[in-house]
Design an enzyme around this catalytic site. Structure first.
Site, PDB file in Angstrom:
ATOM      1  N   PHE A  83      88.494  75.724 -51.691  1.00  0.00           N
ATOM      2  CA  PHE A  83      87.223  75.317 -51.082  1.00  0.00           C
ATOM      3  C   PHE A  83      86.767  76.444 -50.164  1.00  0.00           C
ATOM      4  CE2 PHE A  83      84.736  74.080 -47.462  1.00  0.00           C
ATOM      5  CZ  PHE A  83      83.853  73.119 -47.910  1.00  0.00           C
ATOM      6  N   GLU A  84      85.544  76.903 -50.392  1.00  0.00           N
ATOM      7  CA  GLU A  84      84.952  77.850 -49.459  1.00  0.00           C
ATOM      8  C   GLU A  84      83.455  77.662 -49.515  1.00  0.00           C
ATOM      9  OE1 GLU A  84      86.050  81.726 -51.117  1.00  0.00           O
ATOM     10  OE2 GLU A  84      87.506  82.030 -49.518  1.00  0.00           O
ATOM     11  N   VAL A  85      82.823  77.588 -48.350  1.00  0.00           N
ATOM     12  CA  VAL A  85      81.381  77.815 -48.287  1.00  0.00           C
ATOM     13  C   VAL A  85      81.253  79.026 -47.382  1.00  0.00           C
ATOM     14  CG1 VAL A  85      79.099  76.863 -47.758  1.00  0.00           C
ATOM     15  CG2 VAL A  85      80.958  75.325 -48.444  1.00  0.00           C
ATOM     16  N   HIS A 107      91.246  86.438 -47.877  1.00  0.00           N
ATOM     17  CA  HIS A 107      89.997  86.012 -47.233  1.00  0.00           C
ATOM     18  C   HIS A 107      90.238  85.550 -45.798  1.00  0.00           C
ATOM     19  CE1 HIS A 107      87.546  85.036 -51.145  1.00  0.00           C
ATOM     20  NE2 HIS A 107      87.884  86.298 -51.039  1.00  0.00           N
ATOM     21  N   TYR A 128      81.998  81.894 -42.730  1.00  0.00           N
ATOM     22  CA  TYR A 128      83.115  81.412 -43.543  1.00  0.00           C
ATOM     23  C   TYR A 128      83.481  80.008 -43.087  1.00  0.00           C
ATOM     24  CZ  TYR A 128      87.378  81.752 -46.346  1.00  0.00           C
ATOM     25  OH  TYR A 128      88.348  81.559 -47.287  1.00  0.00           O
TER      26      TYR A 128
END
Ligand code: GDP
Ligand code: MN
Length: 348
Positions: free
Chosen positions: A235-237, A272, A178
């Protein structure tokens, strides 16, 4: 018919030119965007910035998801902008509706009450379905099943620097699950019972809670209370396999069973973030300091001038949100024992 993305082996075999990144292969990954047809112009802006700063060198796929059918204008324009292959999916009804254990009358009253209190999106029903979908379901969509990693992109974002290394590859090669660029405090009114639910989950599943997790990022008292810190999830990768893991599945289902997505207004960001902070080891969460990013109204701009010049950044470092009072990123620095950049005041 369901488009099939290339297998990981095919990706490895497919060498792409990546100037400055000494990268020879792509990871099995995709961009993913949840959007409405009316988001067409705002998402086009986001696509353009991602392509210009990163994806024109990589041509990663892009999956678009919607609770309605995408119209031809949306598909035509976004396909023309994305350098990789685009896929368009409709969200199954079960992932965007009330589960049978939720009392819809109670949910309606809760929305009215929150609307009266002027809580942001407090009165909105669709926003709640959106948050629940992003919390528990986007990674189970058939179009997402062939991928290992995702990068979430929302309308109206901006990147201010070239993305020097492939974020997907960074995650994969370092076993990270994450990542984030901006962190901040959640409005407590949207999540009054979230933490007690999380504590129940922890009690019921001690086997899912590793030593060396990032609990101290989200709690000042080793888990007794939540400090409302979260990673900003627009924003998440991240790793799709992690979100599809038994740990995360048990976690989401414990939350979902309470109806809190509807009786309160639980955001996917705290959901999350708490998952990452309790289910992962601290090192498995990555802070992308050199991805300069804007989603209204906050900016992350790297403090280091040489980094900004090397990456051809055009953000104003004075706009950097990291060390402002409402950001939690100072806390992330402290947790990791990092020194703050020179010239940063505690209150800055
Ligand atoms: P905010 O960033 O919290 O202010 O919320 P946004 O309006 O940006 O919504 C978050 C994401 O969900 C964006 O990618 C939106 O395009 C998407 N979204 C929000 N509501 C809906 C909806 O009702 N349907 C669909 N298909 N997408 C939505
Ligand atoms: Mn948004």
């Amino acid at each position: 018919s369901k488009p099939i993305s290339p297998s990981y082996e095919e990706f490895r075999a497919h060498k792409v030119q990546t100037p400055g990144a000494n990268s020879t292969f792509r990871v099995n990954a995709t961009f993913v965007t949840l959007a409405r047809n009316s988001d067409i112009w705002d998402i086009s802006k986001s696509i353009r910035t991602i392509e210009d700063r990163f994806n024109h060198n990589y041509n990663y796929d892009w999956v678009f998801l919607n609770d309605q059918d995408f119209d031809d204008d949306f598909k035509k324009l976004t396909t023309s902008l994305v350098s990789g292959t685009t896929y368009y999916g409709r969200i199954p009804k079960e992932h965007w509706s009330y589960p049978d254990w939720v009392d819809q009358e109670k949910a309606r009253k809760a929305r009215e009450e929150m609307g009266r209190k002027n809580i942001i999106y407090g009165e909105s029903e669709s926003y709640r379905h959106m948050c629940r979908f992003e919390s528990g379901f986007f990674f189970h969509h058939p179009l997402m099943l062939n991928y290992e990693y995702y990068w979430r992109v929302e309308p109206n974002i901006e990147l201010f620097c070239d993305v020097g290394t492939d974020p997907f590859r960074l995650l994969k090669e370092n076993n990270k699950m994450y990542s984030f660029v901006i962190s901040l405090y959640e409005y407590h009114e949207t999540i009054p019972s979230l933490w007690s639910t999380v504590k129940e989950f922890i009690k019921g599943h001690p086997e899912h809670i590793p030593k060396g997790n990032a609990m101290d990022f989200i709690s000042e008292d080793s888990g007794k209370t939540y400090n409302n810190c979260h990673f900003w999830s627009n924003f998440e990768v991240g790793s799709l396999d992690w979100l599809r893991s038994q740990e995360y599945t048990d976690y989401f289902s414990a939350l979902d069973q309470t109806g809190g997505f509807f009786y309160e207004r639980w955001g996917d960001a705290p959901v999350h973030s708490i998952a990452a902070s309790i289910l992962l080891k601290k090192e498995q969460i990555h802070f992308f300091n050199d991805i300069a990013y804007y989603h209204p109204p906050f900016t992350h701009c790297p403090s280091d001038e040489q980094a900004r010049l090397d990456l051809r950044c055009h953000c104003n470092p004075n706009d950097n949100f990291d060390f402002r009072g409402y950001s939690c990123t100072s806390r992330w620095y402290k947790l990791n024992g990092w020194k703050k950049p020179p010239g940063v005041k505690e209150t800055d």
